[in-house]
Scaffold this motif. Structure first.
Motif, PDB file in Angstrom:
ATOM      1  N   ALA A 121       0.874  -1.170   0.000  1.00  0.00           N
ATOM      2  CA  ALA A 121       0.000   0.000   0.000  1.00  0.00           C
ATOM      3  C   ALA A 121       0.914   1.224   0.000  1.00  0.00           C
ATOM      4  N   ARG A 132      -6.923   1.904   0.315  1.00  0.00           N
ATOM      5  CA  ARG A 132      -7.723   0.725   0.660  1.00  0.00           C
ATOM      6  C   ARG A 132      -9.215   1.023   0.565  1.00  0.00           C
ATOM      7  N   LEU A 142     -10.189  -7.290  -2.227  1.00  0.00           N
ATOM      8  CA  LEU A 142      -9.040  -7.016  -1.380  1.00  0.00           C
ATOM      9  C   LEU A 142      -8.612  -8.224  -0.563  1.00  0.00           C
TER      10      LEU A 142
END
Length: 173
Positions: A121, A132, A142
């Motif tokens: 990330a 996210r 995810l």
């Protein structure tokens, strides 16, 4: 060229060109024009062209000379050693990772090493939470990015970031 080929394969097939384009869309805050074209280029066309250049270069290789002077063998070997110093770390690290960092049988280790990291990330916490949230709000799966048992950062209603240990696919919808 070998390093460029490794990078194109890593982005196109391992990380995934679709996910790479999703990341670009997140950064530029709008849909990416020409998505299908870029997928075809990154997965098929560019690796084929680079591979062809490497093969043709190897086939048409001629001894090194300059103004009728043929370089000695030791100089040619030294040049190849210098060239390989930037290439050898790629397979060396792959070998190290497969042998020492992964567990399980060989096939399992290879399969796991050819998937994007589950904890990738953006580095900045605020951007990580936004990333996210954006991935879930746009319908991206995810499950490979954020395992259920992993603590993740989510954005609350007042835009503060807090840690949670549950996975909610409907955040910010």
């Amino acid at each position: 060229m070998v390093i460029v080929l490794a990078e194109v394969i890593a982005v196109g097939w391992i990380y995934g060109v679709e996910r790479f384009l999703d990341d670009i869309e997140f950064m530029i805050k709008r849909p990416f024009a020409g998505r299908i074209l870029f997928i075809a280029l990154w997965k098929f066309v560019v690796p084929a062209i680079i591979s062809s250049i490497l093969v043709l270069t190897a086939i048409s290789h001629m001894p090194v000379s300059y103004l009728n002077y043929d370089f000695p063998t030791w100089a040619i070997v030294f040049g190849w050693v210098l060239a390989m110093m930037s290439i050898i770390p790629i397979p060396a690290y792959a070998f190290y990772y497969l042998v020492f960092e992964e567990s399980g049988d060989f096939i399992t280790r290879v399969k796991h090493s050819l998937q994007p990291s589950a904890d990738w990330a953006p580095a900045v916490e605020r951007n990580r939470a936004d990333y996210r949230n954006w991935r879930t709000s746009t319908g991206h799966n995810l499950s490979h990015v954020i395992p259920h048992e992993m603590h993740m950062m989510i954005k609350t209603e007042n835009d503060s970031v807090q840690a949670t240990n549950h996975y909610d696919p409907y955040i910010d919808r």
